[in-house]
Design a protein around this motif. Structure first.
Motif, PDB file in Angstrom:
ATOM      1  N   LYS A 175     -10.110   5.573   4.995  1.00 43.09           N
ATOM      2  CA  LYS A 175      -9.856   6.704   5.901  1.00 43.09           C
ATOM      3  C   LYS A 175      -8.373   7.078   5.893  1.00 43.09           C
ATOM      4  CE  LYS A 175     -11.065   9.226   9.599  1.00 43.09           C
ATOM      5  NZ  LYS A 175     -11.774  10.451   9.438  1.00 43.09           N
ATOM      6  N   ARG A 176      -7.506   6.078   5.936  1.00 39.81           N
ATOM      7  CA  ARG A 176      -6.068   6.337   5.999  1.00 39.81           C
ATOM      8  C   ARG A 176      -5.478   6.797   4.676  1.00 39.81           C
ATOM      9  NH1 ARG A 176      -3.868   2.999  10.453  1.00 39.81           N
ATOM     10  NH2 ARG A 176      -5.023   3.825  12.228  1.00 39.81           N
ATOM     11  N   LEU A 177      -5.982   6.239   3.561  1.00 37.87           N
ATOM     12  CA  LEU A 177      -5.414   6.581   2.254  1.00 37.87           C
ATOM     13  C   LEU A 177      -6.067   7.804   1.637  1.00 37.87           C
ATOM     14  CD1 LEU A 177      -4.988   3.083   0.563  1.00 37.87           C
ATOM     15  CD2 LEU A 177      -3.253   4.480   1.688  1.00 37.87           C
TER      16      LEU A 177
ATOM     17  N   ASP B  97       1.619   2.795   5.250  1.00 37.73           N
ATOM     18  CA  ASP B  97       1.277   1.701   6.158  1.00 37.73           C
ATOM     19  C   ASP B  97      -0.059   2.031   6.810  1.00 37.73           C
ATOM     20  OD1 ASP B  97       1.229  -0.479   7.816  1.00 37.73           O
ATOM     21  OD2 ASP B  97       2.685   0.335   9.237  1.00 37.73           O
ATOM     22  N   VAL B  98      -1.059   1.198   6.524  1.00 39.33           N
ATOM     23  CA  VAL B  98      -2.384   1.429   7.089  1.00 39.33           C
ATOM     24  C   VAL B  98      -2.682   0.460   8.219  1.00 39.33           C
ATOM     25  CG1 VAL B  98      -3.337   2.511   5.025  1.00 39.33           C
ATOM     26  CG2 VAL B  98      -3.495   0.043   5.290  1.00 39.33           C
TER      27      VAL B  98
ATOM     28  N   LYS C 240     -12.243  -3.144   7.805  1.00 41.07           N
ATOM     29  CA  LYS C 240     -10.886  -3.016   7.260  1.00 41.07           C
ATOM     30  C   LYS C 240     -10.880  -2.115   6.025  1.00 41.07           C
ATOM     31  CE  LYS C 240      -8.389  -6.834   6.651  1.00 41.07           C
ATOM     32  NZ  LYS C 240      -7.792  -8.037   5.988  1.00 41.07           N
TER      33      LYS C 240
ATOM     34  N   MET D 134       0.858  -1.177   0.000  1.00 43.71           N
ATOM     35  CA  MET D 134       0.000   0.000   0.000  1.00 43.71           C
ATOM     36  C   MET D 134       0.904   1.239   0.000  1.00 43.71           C
ATOM     37  SD  MET D 134      -3.016  -1.322   0.003  1.00 43.71           S
ATOM     38  CE  MET D 134      -4.116   0.007   0.432  1.00 43.71           C
TER      39      MET D 134
ATOM     40  N   LEU E 189     -11.300   1.476   7.081  1.00 42.99           N
ATOM     41  CA  LEU E 189     -10.056   2.000   7.646  1.00 42.99           C
ATOM     42  C   LEU E 189      -9.065   2.355   6.540  1.00 42.99           C
ATOM     43  CD1 LEU E 189      -8.190   2.630  10.068  1.00 42.99           C
ATOM     44  CD2 LEU E 189      -7.478   0.226   9.974  1.00 42.99           C
ATOM     45  N   ILE E 190      -8.928   1.483   5.570  1.00 39.12           N
ATOM     46  CA  ILE E 190      -8.025   1.749   4.448  1.00 39.12           C
ATOM     47  C   ILE E 190      -8.434   3.048   3.758  1.00 39.12           C
ATOM     48  CG2 ILE E 190      -7.371   0.958   2.125  1.00 39.12           C
ATOM     49  CD1 ILE E 190      -7.432  -1.929   3.302  1.00 39.12           C
TER      50      ILE E 190
END
Length: 131
Positions: A67-69, A22-23, A61, A19, A64-65
């Motif tokens: 939100k983080r990316l 790092d998530v 999951k 990715m 979350l990905i």
């Protein structure tokens, strides 16, 4: 399943692709160029309690990905059967959460031989409580 999904979407999933940041979690498949992340659920038939928790975890999951990316990533749950996908459809809170988080649902038809292999594996994995 991923090969069928690739063909349907016109994308390319790279095995063990990293990715961009790092998530803290790793999706089952990722296409960095087209910004697609995928979780796969290879079950033929309806899901039970523990399997439902796995699906809920996969949806979380993917959220979350995203939100983080940052936005712009396609989040996909890919199922091997309509019966299994039913858990994330309709009026349940899980279906509403998937919609709210922008998780797309795809169902791929397994070739008959693969379907038989999955069903055979499911029978071997069936957990029962001892008497």
């Amino acid at each position: 399943m991923l090969k069928s999904l690739q063909n349907k979407l016109g994308c390319h999933f790279v095995p063990d692709a990293e990715m961009p940041i790092d998530v803290g979690v790793k999706p089952d498949a990722v296409d960095l160029k087209n910004k697609i992340v995928v979780e796969v659920y290879a079950r033929v038939g309806e899901v039970n309690g523990a399997q439902q928790h796995k699906i809920k975890g996969d949806i979380l999951k993917l959220a979350l990905i995203d939100k983080r990316l940052g936005s712009g990533w396609r989040k996909i749950m890919c199922f091997a059967s309509n019966e299994a996908a039913k858990y994330v459809q309709g009026k349940s809170w899980v279906a509403e959460a998937a919609k709210e988080f922008g998780v797309e649902l795809f169902i791929v038809d397994l070739p008959e031989e693969q379907k038989i292999n999955v069903i055979t594996a499911q029978k071997r994995q069936r957990m029962v409580n001892p008497s």
